[in-house]
Design a protein around this motif. Structure first.
Motif, mmCIF file in Angstrom:
data_model
loop_
_atom_site.group_PDB
_atom_site.id
_atom_site.type_symbol
_atom_site.label_atom_id
_atom_site.label_comp_id
_atom_site.label_asym_id
_atom_site.label_seq_id
_atom_site.Cartn_x
_atom_site.Cartn_y
_atom_site.Cartn_z
ATOM 1 N N THR A 26 0.969 -1.088 0.206
ATOM 2 C CA THR A 26 -0.073 -0.015 0.046
ATOM 3 C C THR A 26 0.832 1.377 0.067
ATOM 4 O O THR A 26 2.084 1.185 0.167
ATOM 5 N N ASN A 27 0.208 2.307 -0.081
ATOM 6 C CA ASN A 27 1.243 3.729 -0.258
ATOM 7 C C ASN A 27 0.398 4.805 0.069
ATOM 8 O O ASN A 27 -0.753 4.765 0.339
ATOM 9 N N GLY A 28 1.139 5.799 0.648
ATOM 10 C CA GLY A 28 0.470 6.878 0.851
ATOM 11 C C GLY A 28 1.653 8.203 1.309
ATOM 12 O O GLY A 28 2.723 7.835 1.614
ATOM 13 N N CYS A 29 1.012 9.219 1.820
ATOM 14 C CA CYS A 29 2.131 10.209 2.355
ATOM 15 C C CYS A 29 2.267 10.051 4.005
ATOM 16 O O CYS A 29 3.426 10.365 4.468
ATOM 17 N N PHE A 30 1.283 9.608 4.676
ATOM 18 C CA PHE A 30 1.565 9.433 6.134
ATOM 19 C C PHE A 30 2.118 10.521 6.742
ATOM 20 O O PHE A 30 2.784 10.400 7.668
ATOM 21 N N PHE A 50 3.552 -10.232 4.457
ATOM 22 C CA PHE A 50 4.474 -9.104 4.478
ATOM 23 C C PHE A 50 3.831 -8.035 4.142
ATOM 24 O O PHE A 50 3.506 -7.980 2.849
ATOM 25 N N LEU A 51 3.743 -6.848 4.809
ATOM 26 C CA LEU A 51 3.326 -5.336 4.346
ATOM 27 C C LEU A 51 4.472 -4.475 4.067
ATOM 28 O O LEU A 51 5.178 -4.154 5.014
ATOM 29 N N ILE A 52 4.412 -4.305 2.904
ATOM 30 C CA ILE A 52 5.354 -2.916 2.386
ATOM 31 C C ILE A 52 4.446 -1.848 2.177
ATOM 32 O O ILE A 52 3.552 -1.913 1.642
ATOM 33 N N VAL A 53 4.922 -0.816 2.935
ATOM 34 C CA VAL A 53 4.222 0.651 2.709
ATOM 35 C C VAL A 53 5.030 1.454 2.078
ATOM 36 O O VAL A 53 6.423 1.951 2.343
ATOM 37 N N GLY A 54 4.655 1.932 0.864
ATOM 38 C CA GLY A 54 5.398 2.803 -0.039
ATOM 39 C C GLY A 54 4.877 4.094 0.506
ATOM 40 O O GLY A 54 3.529 4.598 0.485
ATOM 41 N N MET A 55 5.898 5.023 0.714
ATOM 42 C CA MET A 55 5.695 6.568 1.312
ATOM 43 C C MET A 55 6.350 7.388 0.226
ATOM 44 O O MET A 55 7.560 7.389 0.187
ATOM 45 N N ASN A 56 5.616 8.353 0.065
ATOM 46 C CA ASN A 56 5.744 9.563 -0.668
ATOM 47 C C ASN A 56 6.998 10.266 -0.028
ATOM 48 O O ASN A 56 6.921 10.549 1.106
ATOM 49 N N SER A 57 8.007 10.632 -0.928
ATOM 50 C CA SER A 57 9.071 11.404 -0.105
ATOM 51 C C SER A 57 8.678 12.631 -0.010
ATOM 52 O O SER A 57 7.718 13.266 -0.440
ATOM 53 N N ASP A 58 9.393 13.870 0.690
ATOM 54 C CA ASP A 58 8.938 15.135 1.025
ATOM 55 C C ASP A 58 8.794 15.663 -0.498
ATOM 56 O O ASP A 58 7.850 16.543 -0.750
ATOM 57 N N GLU A 59 9.814 15.451 -1.426
ATOM 58 C CA GLU A 59 9.851 16.234 -2.554
ATOM 59 C C GLU A 59 8.535 15.644 -3.497
ATOM 60 O O GLU A 59 7.877 16.646 -4.106
ATOM 61 N N SER A 60 8.089 14.415 -3.315
ATOM 62 C CA SER A 60 7.004 13.875 -4.007
ATOM 63 C C SER A 60 5.753 14.550 -3.464
ATOM 64 O O SER A 60 4.858 15.130 -4.083
ATOM 65 N N GLU A 74 10.172 13.176 5.936
ATOM 66 C CA GLU A 74 10.211 11.988 5.520
ATOM 67 C C GLU A 74 11.007 10.786 6.303
ATOM 68 O O GLU A 74 10.607 9.973 6.825
ATOM 69 N N ASP A 75 12.057 11.387 6.881
ATOM 70 C CA ASP A 75 12.905 10.402 7.830
ATOM 71 C C ASP A 75 12.048 10.147 8.894
ATOM 72 O O ASP A 75 12.182 8.987 9.549
ATOM 73 N N LEU A 76 11.323 11.239 9.634
ATOM 74 C CA LEU A 76 10.703 10.967 10.813
ATOM 75 C C LEU A 76 9.306 10.281 10.539
ATOM 76 O O LEU A 76 8.786 9.247 11.454
ATOM 77 N N ARG A 77 8.558 10.541 9.440
ATOM 78 C CA ARG A 77 7.384 9.852 9.096
ATOM 79 C C ARG A 77 7.834 8.424 8.824
ATOM 80 O O ARG A 77 6.921 7.458 9.507
ATOM 81 N N ILE A 92 10.669 4.482 0.516
ATOM 82 C CA ILE A 92 10.452 5.906 0.071
ATOM 83 C C ILE A 92 10.471 6.049 -1.496
ATOM 84 O O ILE A 92 11.637 5.709 -1.936
ATOM 85 N N PHE A 93 9.580 6.612 -1.880
ATOM 86 C CA PHE A 93 9.726 6.816 -3.295
ATOM 87 C C PHE A 93 9.414 8.435 -3.716
ATOM 88 O O PHE A 93 8.715 9.141 -2.991
ATOM 89 N N ASN A 94 10.091 8.917 -4.947
ATOM 90 C CA ASN A 94 10.090 10.298 -5.184
ATOM 91 C C ASN A 94 8.910 10.647 -6.309
ATOM 92 O O ASN A 94 8.610 11.860 -6.485
ATOM 93 N N GLU A 95 8.596 9.652 -6.821
ATOM 94 C CA GLU A 95 7.628 9.976 -7.912
ATOM 95 C C GLU A 95 6.112 10.425 -7.204
ATOM 96 O O GLU A 95 5.984 10.173 -6.136
#
Length: 162
Positions: A26-30, A50-60, A74-77, A92-95
């Protein structure tokens, strides 16, 4: 575990799948983590091993929501997300969308909130199944920010800020 390298994530997922594990993504800004996020992630975790969370980077996030966001870097999130029992890995992804990530790892289950129509869920064609989870709580980072502004930045009857 927090990852930023897509090849490393791909190798992790291949290893998990070889071991018979069901991978959920799953993904989000969180941005400001709240009870809605926690409940959503716990229910996502129940859909596999196994849960992988795609988290938007600050830039994204700035591209999507404007220069005033994110509130939390992003590092704290990522640190808060990895502290949750349900979360096995944060990537953490930038797109602006996680399409490249989903296409690369091809999760067994792709999870989004029920507010997303199935046809708008990015990467759905690369997952074995797609699950939409209804929200249990009426809360969001935007609502939290609005409430803070309302409470702490409003003028009282004497015209001074409280």
């Amino acid at each position: 575990m927090v990852l930023r390298d897509l090849d490393e994530l791909k190798n992790l997922v291949l290893s998990l799948k070889k071991g018979g594990k069901k991978v959920v993504f799953t993904n989000g800004c969180f941005d400001i983590l709240h009870a809605g996020h926690v409940d959503y992630l716990e229910r996502a975790k129940l859909l596999g091993d196994f849960l992988i969370v795609g988290m938007n980077s600050d830039e994204s996030i700035r591209k999507i929501k404007g220069e005033k966001r994110p509130i939390v870097p992003e590092d704290l999130r990522a640190r808060v997300l990895t502290g949750l029992r349900a979360v096995d890995c944060v990537f953490i992804f930038n797109e602006e969308t996680p399409l490249k990530v989903i296409e690369t790892i091809r999760p067994d289950v792709l999870v989004k909130g029920a507010d997303w129509p199935i046809e708008k869920i990015v990467g759905r064609e690369f997952a074995k199944s797609v699950e939409r989870i209804p929200f249990k709580f009426d809360i969001s980072t935007t609502k939290i920010v609005r409430r803070i502004v309302e409470v702490y930045c409003s003028k009282n009857s004497r015209g001074t800020t409280t």
